[in-house]
Write a protein that holds these residues in place. Sequence first.
Motif, short mmCIF file in Angstrom:
data_model
loop_
_atom_site.label_atom_id
_atom_site.label_comp_id
_atom_site.label_asym_id
_atom_site.label_seq_id
_atom_site.Cartn_x
_atom_site.Cartn_y
_atom_site.Cartn_z
N ALA A 120 52.76 -41.63 86.01
CA ALA A 120 52.84 -40.18 86.11
C ALA A 120 54.10 -39.61 85.48
CB ALA A 120 52.77 -39.77 87.59
N LYS A 121 54.95 -40.46 84.94
CA LYS A 121 56.16 -39.96 84.27
C LYS A 121 55.78 -39.22 82.99
CE LYS A 121 59.43 -43.35 86.12
NZ LYS A 121 60.24 -42.36 86.83
N ARG A 122 56.62 -38.31 82.60
CA ARG A 122 56.31 -37.47 81.45
C ARG A 122 56.05 -38.28 80.19
NH1 ARG A 122 59.52 -34.13 84.58
NH2 ARG A 122 58.98 -31.90 84.58
N ASP A 123 56.89 -39.29 79.91
CA ASP A 123 56.69 -40.05 78.68
C ASP A 123 55.39 -40.84 78.70
OD1 ASP A 123 57.61 -41.78 80.63
OD2 ASP A 123 59.01 -42.85 79.33
N ALA A 124 55.02 -41.35 79.89
CA ALA A 124 53.76 -42.09 80.00
C ALA A 124 52.57 -41.16 79.77
CB ALA A 124 53.65 -42.74 81.38
N LEU A 125 52.65 -39.95 80.30
CA LEU A 125 51.56 -39.00 80.10
C LEU A 125 51.49 -38.54 78.64
CD1 LEU A 125 51.84 -36.90 83.38
CD2 LEU A 125 50.00 -38.48 82.75
N HIS A 126 52.64 -38.36 78.00
CA HIS A 126 52.63 -38.00 76.58
C HIS A 126 51.95 -39.10 75.76
CE1 HIS A 126 54.71 -34.20 75.94
NE2 HIS A 126 55.54 -34.51 76.90
N ARG A 127 52.25 -40.36 76.06
CA ARG A 127 51.59 -41.46 75.34
C ARG A 127 50.09 -41.43 75.57
NH1 ARG A 127 56.19 -44.31 77.18
NH2 ARG A 127 55.01 -45.22 78.90
N ARG A 128 49.72 -41.14 76.79
CA ARG A 128 48.29 -41.11 77.11
C ARG A 128 47.59 -39.98 76.36
NH1 ARG A 128 46.78 -43.02 83.11
NH2 ARG A 128 44.64 -43.64 82.69
N TRP A 129 48.24 -38.84 76.27
CA TRP A 129 47.67 -37.71 75.54
C TRP A 129 47.50 -38.06 74.06
CZ3 TRP A 129 45.54 -32.95 76.32
CH2 TRP A 129 45.50 -32.08 75.23
N ARG A 130 48.53 -38.65 73.46
CA ARG A 130 48.46 -38.97 72.03
C ARG A 130 47.37 -39.99 71.75
NH1 ARG A 130 54.40 -39.41 72.63
NH2 ARG A 130 55.27 -37.34 72.18
N SER A 131 47.09 -40.87 72.72
CA SER A 131 46.04 -41.86 72.49
C SER A 131 44.67 -41.22 72.36
CB SER A 131 46.03 -42.88 73.64
OG SER A 131 45.51 -42.32 74.84
N LEU A 132 44.52 -40.00 72.86
CA LEU A 132 43.24 -39.30 72.72
C LEU A 132 42.93 -38.98 71.27
CD1 LEU A 132 43.49 -36.72 75.66
CD2 LEU A 132 42.08 -38.78 75.59
N TRP A 133 43.97 -38.89 70.46
CA TRP A 133 43.79 -38.43 69.09
C TRP A 133 44.04 -39.53 68.08
CZ3 TRP A 133 41.50 -34.20 70.22
CH2 TRP A 133 41.88 -33.51 71.38
N ALA A 134 43.93 -40.78 68.54
CA ALA A 134 44.20 -41.91 67.65
C ALA A 134 43.25 -41.91 66.45
CB ALA A 134 44.09 -43.22 68.41
N ASP A 135 42.03 -41.41 66.65
CA ASP A 135 41.05 -41.41 65.56
C ASP A 135 40.90 -40.02 64.95
OD1 ASP A 135 39.91 -40.17 67.72
OD2 ASP A 135 37.94 -41.13 67.51
N ALA A 136 41.84 -39.10 65.27
CA ALA A 136 41.76 -37.74 64.72
C ALA A 136 42.29 -37.75 63.29
CB ALA A 136 42.59 -36.78 65.57
N PRO A 137 41.96 -36.72 62.49
CA PRO A 137 42.46 -36.66 61.11
C PRO A 137 43.98 -36.70 61.07
CG PRO A 137 40.73 -35.04 61.46
CD PRO A 137 41.05 -35.62 62.80
N GLU A 138 44.52 -37.22 59.96
CA GLU A 138 45.97 -37.32 59.81
C GLU A 138 46.60 -35.93 59.81
OE1 GLU A 138 47.87 -40.01 59.72
OE2 GLU A 138 46.10 -41.26 60.04
N ARG A 139 47.85 -35.87 60.24
CA ARG A 139 48.54 -34.59 60.32
C ARG A 139 49.11 -34.16 58.98
NH1 ARG A 139 52.12 -35.87 65.74
NH2 ARG A 139 50.38 -36.11 67.16
N GLY A 140 49.11 -35.04 58.01
CA GLY A 140 49.71 -34.67 56.74
C GLY A 140 51.22 -34.55 56.87
N GLU A 141 51.75 -33.46 56.34
CA GLU A 141 53.19 -33.26 56.36
C GLU A 141 53.68 -32.60 57.64
OE1 GLU A 141 55.18 -34.48 54.06
OE2 GLU A 141 53.37 -35.33 53.19
N ALA A 142 52.77 -32.23 58.54
CA ALA A 142 53.19 -31.55 59.76
C ALA A 142 53.99 -32.50 60.64
CB ALA A 142 51.97 -31.03 60.53
N SER A 143 55.06 -32.01 61.20
CA SER A 143 55.85 -32.83 62.11
C SER A 143 55.19 -32.85 63.47
CB SER A 143 57.27 -32.26 62.24
OG SER A 143 57.23 -31.01 62.90
N ALA A 144 55.55 -33.86 64.28
CA ALA A 144 54.97 -33.96 65.63
C ALA A 144 55.30 -32.73 66.45
CB ALA A 144 55.50 -35.22 66.31
#
Length: 320
Positions: free
Chosen positions: A89-113
């Motif tokens: 439930a820590k913030r960094d763990a939840l952020h990792r979990r959120w990002r894993s949802l988009w592992a197969d999403a289109p690349e961000r290109g030049e956009a920063s995180a």
Amino acid sequence: MILLDPPVWAAHGRVWSHLVSDTSLWELRAFARAAGVPDRGFDLDHYDVPAERHAELRAAGATAVDGRTLARRLTASGLRVAGHERAPAKRDALHRRWRSLWADAPERGEASASSDPFDAAAHDLIERWAQPHRVYHGRLHLAATLDALDALLASAHAARGVGPAQARTARLALWFHDAVHDGVAGRDEERSADLARRLLAPGVEAGRLTPAEHDDVARLVLLTAAHDPAPGDTLGALVSDADLAILAAAPDRYTRYTQQVRAEYADVPEAQFREGRAAVLDQLLGLPTLFRTDAARAVWAPRAGANLRAELAALRARPA
């Protein structure tokens, strides 16, 4: 009893004590608010209070004990939240979990995180789940519902016909299902669904979510108001069952859950809370079936029914 350990914990340039109850979280929240301790100091099973308030809180009725005694009595009370529960439930763990949802999403290109709209949505969501008025409906609940959904998806029968995109839709619904939590049944779900529509809209524009997936997330969020998905609504059944999984917890964990719910509504008078809580329990027990997936019915339903009936009996038996 309200307990206070010595101010020896250093953090953020100050020294802190822990304020706990070995009886109930409701007692703890009521004492803290009466003493002017802000809700933001609450951390799942205790309040962090600065050293300069130690004498004042003792004068208000807190009993000073050493740190070992405080930890032992908190653990014995059943209210302690262990480190292994806190970690997901820590913030960094939840952020990792959120990002894993988009592992197969289109690349961000030049956009920063930092400029990615989905990262901005994650930050907004996680801060909402960490709002200080929440006791049960906080980051621990979010992580637990996501874990429950993963457990259901690991069942071949429950996950039949659910592909990666559908699983992501269900996970997104859980991320948003209590994102707005002001304690107003129905209205909270409506506002949470509206938030999902707004924060996920850039994903549709970028092609990372389809319009149908976007609409389905909001639909599933609204469904958690009544937990009554239509027959054949596989995603609805998964989301509903994951949200209700706490009802099937081991008795000691279930008791802590009821303590968390009571503390979250600390300002509600006891008689009014009992009436409202009993109505919720009656509604759940009156459902044709509490869980909608076969996996949850087989594994969770017996214990959940026992927990609900025991809580309802205790509510009605306890003197006012």
